[in-house]
Scaffold this motif. Structure first.
Motif, PDB file in Angstrom:
ATOM      1  N   ARG A   1       0.554  -1.426   0.097  1.00  0.00           N
ATOM      2  CA  ARG A   1      -0.048  -0.026  -0.439  1.00  0.00           C
ATOM      3  C   ARG A   1       0.929   1.436  -0.083  1.00  0.00           C
ATOM      4  NH1 ARG A   1      -0.123   2.675   5.332  1.00  0.00           N
ATOM      5  NH2 ARG A   1       0.981   1.212   6.830  1.00  0.00           N
ATOM      6  N   ARG A   2       0.334   2.006  -0.655  1.00  0.00           N
ATOM      7  CA  ARG A   2       1.105   3.361  -0.464  1.00  0.00           C
ATOM      8  C   ARG A   2       0.513   4.531   0.560  1.00  0.00           C
ATOM      9  NH1 ARG A   2       3.214   6.139  -5.938  1.00  0.00           N
ATOM     10  NH2 ARG A   2       3.141   7.320  -4.790  1.00  0.00           N
ATOM     11  N   ASP A   3       1.522   5.042   1.507  1.00  0.00           N
ATOM     12  CA  ASP A   3       0.655   5.915   1.973  1.00  0.00           C
ATOM     13  C   ASP A   3       1.880   7.703   1.632  1.00  0.00           C
ATOM     14  OD1 ASP A   3       0.496   7.614   4.037  1.00  0.00           O
ATOM     15  OD2 ASP A   3       0.982   6.799   6.028  1.00  0.00           O
TER      16      ASP A   3
ATOM     17  N   THR B   1       7.377   6.192  -5.358  1.00  0.00           N
ATOM     18  CA  THR B   1       7.582   6.790  -3.772  1.00  0.00           C
ATOM     19  C   THR B   1       8.928   7.081  -3.593  1.00  0.00           C
ATOM     20  OG1 THR B   1       7.886   5.009  -3.166  1.00  0.00           O
ATOM     21  CG2 THR B   1       5.192   5.340  -2.958  1.00  0.00           C
TER      22      THR B   1
ATOM     23  N   ALA C   1       6.469   4.792  11.473  1.00  0.00           N
ATOM     24  CA  ALA C   1       5.212   5.551   9.622  1.00  0.00           C
ATOM     25  C   ALA C   1       5.937   6.450   9.855  1.00  0.00           C
ATOM     26  CB  ALA C   1       3.915   5.281  10.050  1.00  0.00           C
TER      27      ALA C   1
ATOM     28  N   HIS D   1       7.993   8.808   7.203  1.00  0.00           N
ATOM     29  CA  HIS D   1       7.675   9.915   6.617  1.00  0.00           C
ATOM     30  C   HIS D   1       8.658  11.249   7.181  1.00  0.00           C
ATOM     31  CE1 HIS D   1       3.952   9.252   4.647  1.00  0.00           C
ATOM     32  NE2 HIS D   1       3.787   8.486   5.761  1.00  0.00           N
TER      33      HIS D   1
END
Length: 583
Positions: free
Chosen positions: A301-303, A338, A488, A492
């Motif tokens: 999945r992408r965040d 990404t 996460a 980020h």
């Protein structure tokens, strides 16, 4: 304090306790409970101030606990007794459970209480293995520290077990047998999943699939087409989807009932059922599709600017087929635009990866050839990580890791480890030289001298010591939700740095420089040359070690590397005061 650990196995919990106590400055010896006489001899040789049994199935001889303070760690709340505590807890959907440290006594699990911890259980049924490796192990480690503190207090007296006390809500339970585990395929899928998860790890639940009597493991909810309960609706990545009275159940692993004297072993369901699945369709789904009612070991999945590849393989063992799927998933992930790619593993079962799939290798017609195929496939996965120079790659190790699983994690740019995870960065105890580009990935992190010590001492390393030695970059919170949030945030933060492109360019230039100095293919060729001797010539006993592991043979003695009263440990084996199976 001199402390002796008596244990049935040097499993993940025993390793955590061993590391924690050594890190706190205690002199710690481990003895496997291979016989009453071995336990007696260990007590005489170690002369302990305190004996702790973090994982013990056998009875401690009375002449030991009557003369030495001996504390048993039991995976149940105060008053709980019996060998199937976690099985009953999951089966009956207990809202709360616990771990108790109690004095060894004539009646097992009924001694005076030193300390206990209680914790809520999740509403969704956890597997017994995940519960043991997670909540139970965490509570047990806390208890051990409390026990040691109390043992140092000359005025401390443990509390006698009293069933009338309001906090003594456990009770004596018999060993759970197959009649108590049984289900009917006409039952609701949730009921079946809970029954199977309560028996996960061992012994499984006896049932019938496609006319074959099997023990079932690795169950998740599914949504099949309409049909008769008990029939197989689909298969996917080694699992089968069986129709239930309401919904369906994916069974990832099965063990055929024994025929004759040859023991059977746990294998992917499609391997066990084999030709019986003729005509059963394959269930297909994209890697980044919503994982609704689908058996899924790998998902992406992408965040925002971060891609997340979740890898959740049963017991951390990766077969040739699983490695090929992971390699394809990595190609998909590194092809996205990404900035950071996170590889997460070990979140549900408490095991990140232990490398190649010994059970599948053992079951093959030619185990040596299947072992070769498996290690080559693992190498291909690692190469995908090492050559991913368009992104920053992070591995998030949420559970224990061993052998090739550790080396796979080290192929990333950043390694994050959950507090409480145990790493075993070695192969020799299984009779293997090892591959996965470890001769490149490990020395570049820890240096050649420490790499040799880690791979020859064959001892576990906890999360904090992994950072100290250079195996990892950061220790993140033990709580699973807090760990996910910290991963996460870390990813980020990397993606948002002003220096991001400089970091990517530096990574590319370092890889090019390393390649000129010694190509990755040279490392691979040298490692595989050694592995070919281990697999095909069996020069170090890999075949017998593998067979003993997959058939769960009891060890005949305690390895010298963990029996401190037999051989002093080297200075590099000491771990600082922090936190831990290889199960």
């Amino acid at each position: 304090m001199r402390i002796l650990l008596l244990a049935s196995a040097f499993n993940g919990l025993t390793q955590r306790v061993w590391l924690e106590l050594r890190g706190a400055g205690h002199e710690v010896t481990v003895e496997l409970s291979v016989s009453p006489q071995a336990m007696r001899e260990a007590v005489e040789l170690a002369d302990p101030d305190l004996i702790i049994c973090p994982f013990l199935k056998e009875r401690v001889p009375a002449d030991i606990w009557q003369r030495r303070r001996t504390v048993i760690v039991h995976p149940g709340p105060p008053g709980d007794r019996g060998p199937s505590s976690l099985d009953w807890a999951v089966t009956e959907a207990a809202p709360q459970w616990g771990v108790t440290a109690l004095q060894a006594a004539e009646e097992m699990d009924a001694g005076d209480i030193w300390a206990f911890r209680l914790f809520p259980l999740p509403a969704a049924p956890p597997s017994k293995s995940a519960l043991y490796n997670g909540l139970v192990a965490d509570a047990a480690v806390e208890l051990v520290h409390e026990v040691v503190r109390k043992a140092a207090d000359p005025g401390f007296v443990p509390t006698p077990l009293d069933d009338a006390r309001p906090d003594t809500w456990g009770r004596l339970r018999p060993r759970m047998r197959q009649p108590e585990r049984a289900f009917d395929w006409a039952d609701d899928a949730e009921h079946i999943v809970r029954r199977v998860r309560a028996a996960d790890g061992s012994p499984g639940v006896l049932t019938e699939v496609r006319g074959l009597s099997v023990y079932a493991f690795d169950a998740t909810r599914g949504r099949p087409s309409a049909g008769e309960p008990g029939t197989v609706a689909a298969r996917r990545h080694g699992a089968v989807l069986v129709r239930a009275g309401s919904g369906g159940v994916w069974l990832g692993h099965l063990r055929a009932t024994p025929v004759g004297v040859r023991p059977t072993i746990k294998l992917p369901a499609t391997m066990v059922l084999a030709q019986r699945l003729a005509g059963v369709p394959e269930w297909t789904a994209a890697i980044d599709a919503a994982p609704v009612d689908t058996y899924r070991e790998i998902s992406y999945r992408r965040d925002g600017r971060v891609g997340v590849l979740d890898v959740d393989v049963y017991n951390g063992a990766m077969s040739t087929a699983q490695c090929r799927r992971l390699e394809a998933a990595l190609r998909h992930a590194v092809g996205q635009d990404t900035r950071v790619l996170v590889i997460r593993g070990g979140r549900s079962a408490g095991v990140f990866s232990n490398g190649i799939h010994l059970n599948v290798i053992e079951a093959a017609r030619n185990p040596a050839l299947e072992g070769w195929r498996n290690i080559v496939a693992m190498d291909d996965v690692c190469r995908q990580l090492l050559t991913a120079t368009r992104q920053i790659v992070v591995t998030a190790v949420a559970g224990n890791a061993g052998a090739g699983g550790v080396m796979l994690a080290l192929c990333a740019d950043h390694v994050l480890v959950r507090r409480g995870a145990v790493l075993n960065p070695h192969y020799q105890s299984m009779g293997l030289f090892g591959s996965e580009y470890w001769t490149y990935a490990l020395p570049r992190r820890v240096g050649p001298d420490r790499a040799e010590r880690l791979t020859t001492a064959c001892l576990p390393v906890d999360a904090a010591d992994a950072v100290t030695q250079g195996l990892a970059d950061a220790v993140l919170p033990r709580d699973p939700m807090a760990f996910d949030a910290a991963v996460a945030e870390y990813a980020h933060r990397l993606a948002g740095r002003d220096s991001y492109w400089a970091a990517v360019d530096g990574k590319r230039r370092r890889r090019e420089s390393d390649e000129r100095r010694k190509p990755l293919e040279a490392h691979r060729a040298e490692e595989l040359a050694e592995m070919s001797r281990d697999l095909f010539a069996d020069r170090n006993g890999f075949a017998s070690a593998r067979r003993a592991f997959v058939t769960k043979q009891r060890p005949s003695s305690t390895p010298d590397r963990i029996a401190r009263h037999r051989r002093p440990a080297g200075p590099w084996t000491a771990a600082p005061a922090d936190e831990a199976a290889v199960a």
